[in-house]
Design a protein around this motif. Structure first.
Motif, PDB file in Angstrom:
ATOM      1  N   ALA A 126     -22.132  17.663  -4.373  1.00 23.68           N
ATOM      2  CA  ALA A 126     -21.010  17.678  -3.431  1.00 23.68           C
ATOM      3  C   ALA A 126     -21.477  17.275  -2.039  1.00 23.68           C
ATOM      4  CB  ALA A 126     -20.380  19.066  -3.398  1.00 23.68           C
ATOM      5  N   LEU A 127     -22.612  17.797  -1.639  1.00 18.64           N
ATOM      6  CA  LEU A 127     -23.148  17.475  -0.318  1.00 18.64           C
ATOM      7  C   LEU A 127     -23.415  15.978  -0.196  1.00 18.64           C
ATOM      8  CD1 LEU A 127     -24.202  18.413   2.428  1.00 18.64           C
ATOM      9  CD2 LEU A 127     -26.418  18.835   1.343  1.00 18.64           C
ATOM     10  N   ALA A 128     -24.000  15.383  -1.243  1.00 21.81           N
ATOM     11  CA  ALA A 128     -24.302  13.948  -1.195  1.00 21.81           C
ATOM     12  C   ALA A 128     -23.021  13.128  -1.062  1.00 21.81           C
ATOM     13  CB  ALA A 128     -25.071  13.543  -2.453  1.00 21.81           C
ATOM     14  N   ALA A 129     -21.976  13.493  -1.814  1.00 21.29           N
ATOM     15  CA  ALA A 129     -20.715  12.752  -1.755  1.00 21.29           C
ATOM     16  C   ALA A 129     -20.078  12.870  -0.376  1.00 21.29           C
ATOM     17  CB  ALA A 129     -19.756  13.250  -2.831  1.00 21.29           C
ATOM     18  N   LEU A 130     -20.087  14.061   0.177  1.00 16.53           N
ATOM     19  CA  LEU A 130     -19.462  14.260   1.485  1.00 16.53           C
ATOM     20  C   LEU A 130     -20.280  13.615   2.599  1.00 16.53           C
ATOM     21  CD1 LEU A 130     -18.321  17.933   0.930  1.00 16.53           C
ATOM     22  CD2 LEU A 130     -16.864  15.898   0.996  1.00 16.53           C
ATOM     23  N   ARG A 131     -21.600  13.610   2.447  1.00 17.47           N
ATOM     24  CA  ARG A 131     -22.437  12.885   3.418  1.00 17.47           C
ATOM     25  C   ARG A 131     -22.103  11.394   3.400  1.00 17.47           C
ATOM     26  NH1 ARG A 131     -24.175  16.604   6.902  1.00 17.47           N
ATOM     27  NH2 ARG A 131     -25.838  17.967   6.146  1.00 17.47           N
ATOM     28  N   ARG A 132     -21.856  10.868   2.215  1.00 20.22           N
ATOM     29  CA  ARG A 132     -21.475   9.452   2.099  1.00 20.22           C
ATOM     30  C   ARG A 132     -20.147   9.206   2.830  1.00 20.22           C
ATOM     31  NH1 ARG A 132     -22.325   4.141   2.050  1.00 20.22           N
ATOM     32  NH2 ARG A 132     -20.865   3.012   0.700  1.00 20.22           N
ATOM     33  N   ALA A 133     -19.187  10.107   2.644  1.00 27.04           N
ATOM     34  CA  ALA A 133     -17.901   9.967   3.328  1.00 27.04           C
ATOM     35  C   ALA A 133     -18.086   9.975   4.836  1.00 27.04           C
ATOM     36  CB  ALA A 133     -16.965  11.095   2.902  1.00 27.04           C
ATOM     37  N   LEU A 134     -18.944  10.859   5.323  1.00 29.35           N
ATOM     38  CA  LEU A 134     -19.138  10.974   6.772  1.00 29.35           C
ATOM     39  C   LEU A 134     -19.997   9.846   7.324  1.00 29.35           C
ATOM     40  CD1 LEU A 134     -19.502  14.830   6.934  1.00 29.35           C
ATOM     41  CD2 LEU A 134     -17.719  13.471   8.038  1.00 29.35           C
ATOM     42  N   THR A 135     -20.796   9.218   6.480  1.00 32.57           N
ATOM     43  CA  THR A 135     -21.502   8.003   6.911  1.00 32.57           C
ATOM     44  C   THR A 135     -20.500   6.881   7.159  1.00 32.57           C
ATOM     45  OG1 THR A 135     -23.489   8.620   5.687  1.00 32.57           O
ATOM     46  CG2 THR A 135     -23.237   6.294   6.240  1.00 32.57           C
ATOM     47  N   LEU A 136     -19.494   6.801   6.280  1.00 31.16           N
ATOM     48  CA  LEU A 136     -18.459   5.779   6.431  1.00 31.16           C
ATOM     49  C   LEU A 136     -17.527   6.099   7.597  1.00 31.16           C
ATOM     50  CD1 LEU A 136     -17.568   5.375   2.644  1.00 31.16           C
ATOM     51  CD2 LEU A 136     -18.727   3.676   4.065  1.00 31.16           C
ATOM     52  N   ALA A 137     -17.235   7.380   7.797  1.00 34.73           N
ATOM     53  CA  ALA A 137     -16.291   7.796   8.847  1.00 34.73           C
ATOM     54  C   ALA A 137     -16.782   9.107   9.447  1.00 34.73           C
ATOM     55  CB  ALA A 137     -14.884   7.950   8.273  1.00 34.73           C
ATOM     56  N   PRO A 138     -17.642   9.055  10.456  1.00 32.75           N
ATOM     57  CA  PRO A 138     -18.271  10.273  11.001  1.00 32.75           C
ATOM     58  C   PRO A 138     -17.281  11.313  11.517  1.00 32.75           C
ATOM     59  CG  PRO A 138     -19.406   8.310  11.782  1.00 32.75           C
ATOM     60  CD  PRO A 138     -18.175   7.829  11.097  1.00 32.75           C
ATOM     61  N   ALA A 139     -16.081  10.897  11.869  1.00 29.49           N
ATOM     62  CA  ALA A 139     -15.102  11.847  12.403  1.00 29.49           C
ATOM     63  C   ALA A 139     -13.990  12.140  11.404  1.00 29.49           C
ATOM     64  CB  ALA A 139     -14.503  11.306  13.699  1.00 29.49           C
ATOM     65  N   ASP A 140     -14.262  11.966  10.101  1.00 27.05           N
ATOM     66  CA  ASP A 140     -13.218  12.214   9.105  1.00 27.05           C
ATOM     67  C   ASP A 140     -13.010  13.715   8.932  1.00 27.05           C
ATOM     68  OD1 ASP A 140     -11.466  10.994   6.912  1.00 27.05           O
ATOM     69  OD2 ASP A 140     -12.592  12.518   5.825  1.00 27.05           O
ATOM     70  N   LEU A 141     -11.837  14.176   9.277  1.00 26.24           N
ATOM     71  CA  LEU A 141     -11.565  15.608   9.273  1.00 26.24           C
ATOM     72  C   LEU A 141     -11.586  16.204   7.863  1.00 26.24           C
ATOM     73  CD1 LEU A 141     -10.932  18.017  11.083  1.00 26.24           C
ATOM     74  CD2 LEU A 141      -8.508  17.428  10.903  1.00 26.24           C
ATOM     75  N   PRO A 142     -10.933  15.594   6.850  1.00 24.14           N
ATOM     76  CA  PRO A 142     -11.013  16.176   5.503  1.00 24.14           C
ATOM     77  C   PRO A 142     -12.441  16.310   4.990  1.00 24.14           C
ATOM     78  CG  PRO A 142      -9.227  14.589   5.607  1.00 24.14           C
ATOM     79  CD  PRO A 142      -9.991  14.448   6.895  1.00 24.14           C
ATOM     80  N   ALA A 143     -13.290  15.339   5.321  1.00 23.50           N
ATOM     81  CA  ALA A 143     -14.686  15.417   4.870  1.00 23.50           C
ATOM     82  C   ALA A 143     -15.396  16.595   5.526  1.00 23.50           C
ATOM     83  CB  ALA A 143     -15.410  14.116   5.180  1.00 23.50           C
ATOM     84  N   LEU A 144     -15.156  16.801   6.806  1.00 29.81           N
ATOM     85  CA  LEU A 144     -15.790  17.926   7.501  1.00 29.81           C
ATOM     86  C   LEU A 144     -15.280  19.259   6.963  1.00 29.81           C
ATOM     87  CD1 LEU A 144     -15.741  16.531  11.142  1.00 29.81           C
ATOM     88  CD2 LEU A 144     -17.795  17.082   9.813  1.00 29.81           C
ATOM     89  N   LEU A 145     -13.986  19.335   6.675  1.00 30.21           N
ATOM     90  CA  LEU A 145     -13.426  20.571   6.127  1.00 30.21           C
ATOM     91  C   LEU A 145     -14.011  20.870   4.755  1.00 30.21           C
ATOM     92  CD1 LEU A 145      -9.677  20.137   7.148  1.00 30.21           C
ATOM     93  CD2 LEU A 145     -11.378  21.616   8.213  1.00 30.21           C
ATOM     94  N   ALA A 146     -14.190  19.838   3.943  1.00 23.65           N
ATOM     95  CA  ALA A 146     -14.780  20.044   2.620  1.00 23.65           C
ATOM     96  C   ALA A 146     -16.261  20.384   2.714  1.00 23.65           C
ATOM     97  CB  ALA A 146     -14.585  18.784   1.766  1.00 23.65           C
ATOM     98  N   LEU A 147     -16.914  19.882   3.761  1.00 24.32           N
ATOM     99  CA  LEU A 147     -18.349  20.104   3.920  1.00 24.32           C
ATOM    100  C   LEU A 147     -18.672  21.558   4.244  1.00 24.32           C
ATOM    101  CD1 LEU A 147     -21.136  18.687   4.051  1.00 24.32           C
ATOM    102  CD2 LEU A 147     -20.699  18.290   6.491  1.00 24.32           C
ATOM    103  N   MET A 148     -17.780  22.230   4.945  1.00 24.20           N
ATOM    104  CA  MET A 148     -18.061  23.601   5.402  1.00 24.20           C
ATOM    105  C   MET A 148     -18.399  24.551   4.247  1.00 24.20           C
ATOM    106  SD  MET A 148     -15.039  23.583   8.274  1.00 24.20           S
ATOM    107  CE  MET A 148     -15.027  25.336   8.632  1.00 24.20           C
TER     108      MET A 148
END
Length: 802
Positions: free
Chosen positions: A291-313
């Motif tokens: 899960a961490l790897a997938a969400l890190r990939r999302a945040l690499t593409l969009a560092p300010a993506d709110l859903p990705a940050l919420l899922a990362l917590m």
């Protein structure tokens, strides 16, 4: 392609070239030969030489300016070369030449459409159709244009007229289906998509969109099959892969959903939402590293993506990377200060870290966002369970629970019982009632309810234990004789319950929006009861009663509940002591506890600890030099923070001991090592209180104003130890000091609790069952009378049956 077809095409090309040469010679010798010019223009147009075709058409029109068909063909050639204004002029001239030529009006409409003059184009198509009602192409173009203009009903009518003329066009059925789906006419849309698939079985788009109709209707298995059909026809159809992931997830098929999600990100490797969903799936399936790897990939593409940050917590929290989780929460809140999920999630992380100052500063924002959502009739991000950790506002809890129960269940619209097949109701009053207990696999209450099912009076109660999925990745062993519903969707599970003709369905977990509530919302039983799980109202109009007692739900709080309260006498739930564990018993040394100190146990989840209560605990340590405080090590940041706060108050950090998360011994065996248990507040730690009382360890609790803060008081009173219940913090302090300073008093209380295991109501299963069975009988007779649920008081049994 077969050789014969290739040869035929070659011969046709040779013949076409020969004919073109002949036409060119004719035009060269006779420049005013109209038929040759027209035929040559058409030949050039058909073979893609459109600019050359324009030249020949222009010469022909000069010779026959009133030929409307010729003007139409010239206009088409001009439009094909990117000259819409010139094309429009030719169509206009064609209409002047033959006002009743439907084709001219149709092509005039096409030119107007291409120029963005939509309303004029609609009028032109209308004229064409009026002149030739069988002109299906005009109906199709009119439908497309009306849809673009937002005139959807008129567009649908045009599509239907086109299909009445030419019913074998799959794309038109498909377009009509899309329009109907957008309008919310799902059944009609499904008919159109199925027609498209009959005409073209490999129509991937139609299969995909029909799947979306099924998905919206809660027919997840059908949706899954259709998405797979679409992908078989077009393996690169991202919409089908995306929706297949969702359909599988909604069925609880997390493994296949992850596979579909992995296929999706292979197709759309830069699509941030796809990576976020995959990350959430990994987390739900117990794979936080992936899960961490997938969400890190999302945040690499969009560092300010709110859903990705919420899922990362929660992912970082599960990996015990709490500092990073808090940082992610702060980033999310900085992006959107009014995001309820970010505020609530960060608040919970700070509570778990015992960083109370920052948590308290955030609490007001969480409360404000929750109030705003309730005022707007939208779903607050704060859950009822989280609300109970820090608030005793009963009316607000009811509103919050109602919002969650009404809007976050796993079906498109609240179905009630209309879709269930039901047996006729048996009105006999002398028969045994069929009681269904619905419990999540792995729930802490499962052993208790399984035991009660085995000991019900069979002449009065016919119990059936149903076990449903709890959303986890594991598959725990189920009690003997239970019915496994874990593989069924909520609608299928509800139908199974209805098939069993359950009279009263008892939900062990009536937490708003829980998996059990998604089943109960379909009303599979005549009466539905919440007991013994969530310490508050479910807020759901499909739960008729809550089983409680006078301590946890006093009559003056009736307005805090959406259910009618059925009050059991003495206690609302019993404790099963069970057999003494075999094997080597735990000892203090193995648990890191000194043998010669008084151990005060507060083994609570960190989010349950209130700062005022921890301050009191450190004051007790200061007043009792020979004591140690035994805490849970469930959160690494909590350990550091509480040691720091203790040191600030003059308490040596080593006087705080933290229990290891893993132990070969049960919770009850471990808590028996304590001398005294300090309960949490305002949300009591009921599980810890039960374990302590089962092992005859005294518990000091503080009684509050709602169920969650009164549960331990109920158990202690039923155990014959009401003197351990405090009404305020000072009384809490004095009770602890009195017991800690008087070993004889502490020993006497322990001895009394040990004796209570054989005589007190809290441990008397037989007596409790008679009360419970009386409650079911009263509820059922009340139901048969046709009256709405209302408060019921159960009279205590006069004698304890052996």
């Amino acid at each position: 392609m077969t050789p014969e077809v290739t040869d035929a095409e070659r011969l046709e090309a040779v013949e076409r070239e020969r004919r073109e040469q002949a036409l060119r010679q004719t035009v060269q010798h006779e420049p005013r030969h109209l038929d040759a010019l027209i035929e040559l223009a058409m030949l050039c147009f058909e073979t893609g030489r459109r600019h050359e075709a324009v030249g020949f058409f222009e010469q022909a029109v000069a010779l026959a300016p009133r030929d409307a068909i010729l003007r139409c063909n010239f206009g088409n050639a001009l439009a094909a070369t990117g000259r819409p204004e010139a094309a429009l002029l030719q169509f206009h001239e064609a209409i002047l030449g033959d006002p009743r030529l439907a084709l001219a009006h149709y092509q005039h409409g096409n030119a107007l459409r291409d120029l963005g003059r939509d309303h004029e184009a609609v009028a032109a198509y209308g004229l064409a159709i009026g002149l030739d009602p069988r002109l299906a192409s005009a109906e199709r173009q009119l439908a497309l244009l009306l849809r673009r203009l937002g005139e959807n009903d008129e567009a649908a009518a045009a599509y239907r007229r086109a299909l009445a003329i030419e019913p074998d066009r799959p794309v038109v059925h498909f377009n009509l289906g899309n329009l109907l789906r957008e309008q919310g006419h799902l059944e009609e849309a499904a008919v159109s998509y199925r027609a498209a698939l009959r005409l073209r079985p490999g129509f991937a788009g139609a299969a995909c969109n029909l799947g979306s109709v099924c998905l919206a209707q809660g027919r997840f298995a059908e949706a899954e099959a259709l998405y797979k059909r679409a992908l078989a026809a077009d393996s690169k159809l991202a919409d089908a892969a995306r929706n297949l992931t969702q359909a599988l997830e909604l069925q609880g098929k997390l493994g296949p959903a992850i596979s579909a999600g992995e296929s999706l990100v292979a197709l759309v490797e830069n699509e941030v939402p796809a990576w976020v969903r995959l990350g959430r799936l990994y987390q739900r399936h117990g794979k936080p590293i992936q899960a961490l790897a997938a969400l890190r990939r999302a945040l690499t593409l969009a560092p300010a993506d709110l859903p990705a940050l919420l899922a990362l917590m929660p992912v970082l929290s599960a990996l015990e990377r709490s500092e990073e989780a808090i940082a992610a929460g702060r980033r999310a809140l900085a992006i959107d200060p009014n995001n309820g999920a970010a505020a609530s999630g960060l608040w919970m992380l700070l509570r778990r870290a015992c960083r109370w100052r920052e948590a308290e500063a955030l609490a007001a924002r969480v409360a404000s966002l929750t109030d705003a959502a309730l005022a707007e009739n939208t779903l607050p991000d704060q859950t009822p369970a989280a609300f109970l950790l820090a608030s005793m506002d009963g009316p607000k809890l009811r509103r919050l629970a109602q919002a969650w129960s009404a809007t976050s269940l796993s079906f498109p619209s609240k179905p009630g019982s209309a879709g269930l097949r039901r047996r006729p109701l048996d009105h006999k009053t002398d028969r045994a009632l069929r009681i269904g207990y619905l419990v999540a696999a792995g729930a802490s209450d499962l052993p208790l309810i399984a035991d009660l099912c085995r000991h019900h009076d069979s002449s009065r109660i016919e119990p059936i234990l149903f076990v449903h999925a709890d959303g986890g990745a594991g598959s725990p062993a189920l009690p003997e004789g239970s019915v496994d519903l874990s593989a069924l969707r909520p609608d299928m599970a509800a139908q199974h319950l209805a098939d069993e003709a359950i009279d009263i369905l008892v939900l062990s977990d009536a937490t708003p929006a829980s998996a059990a509530m998604a089943i109960a919302a379909r009303r599979p039983a005549s009466l539905q009861v919440a007991w013994p799980g969530f310490p508050g109202t479910s807020g759901a109009d499909f739960i008729d009663y809550a089983l409680a007692d006078a301590i946890v739900a006093p009559p003056q709080q009736a307005s805090h509940w959406s259910e009618a309260i059925c009050r059991l006498p003495e206690v609302y739930r019993p404790i099963l002591v069970g057999e003494e564990p075999t094997g080597e018993p735990p000892d203090r040394e193995r648990e890191g506890l000194p043998p010669d100190r008084l151990i005060l146990a507060a083994l609570h989840p960190p989010e349950r600890i209130e700062p005022a209560l921890f301050r009191l605990w450190t004051e007790l340590l200061g007043a009792l030099p020979n004591t140690m405080l035994w805490l849970s090590a469930a959160e690494p940041l909590m350990v550091v923070e509480l040691k720091r706060q203790a040191a600030e108050r003059g308490i040596e950090p080593q006087r705080l001991r933290f229990a290891a998360l893993r132990s070969p011994f049960s919770r009850r065996q471990r808590v028996a090592l304590a001398d005294l248990v300090l309960d949490s507040f305002p949300a009591n730690d009921l599980a810890l209180t039960e374990d302590a009382l089962a092992m005859a360890v005294p518990v000091v609790t503080l009684r509050g104003r709602h169920f969650a803060s009164r549960a331990s008081a109920s158990l202690l009173t039923a155990a014959g130890a009401p003197e351990l219940v405090a009404e305020d913090l000072e009384a809490y302090r004095q009770i602890v000091l009195g017991l800690a300073r008087d070993p004889n008093l502490l020993a006497a209380v322990k001895a009394r609790l040990l004796q209570a295991r054989s005589r007190a109501p809290l441990f008397d299963r037989t007596r409790f069952l008679r009360h419970l069975e009386q409650a079911y009988g009263r509820m059922w007779r009340h139901y048969l009378s046709g009256r709405a649920p209302e408060a019921i008081e159960i009279v205590p049994a006069i004698e304890v049956q052996a």
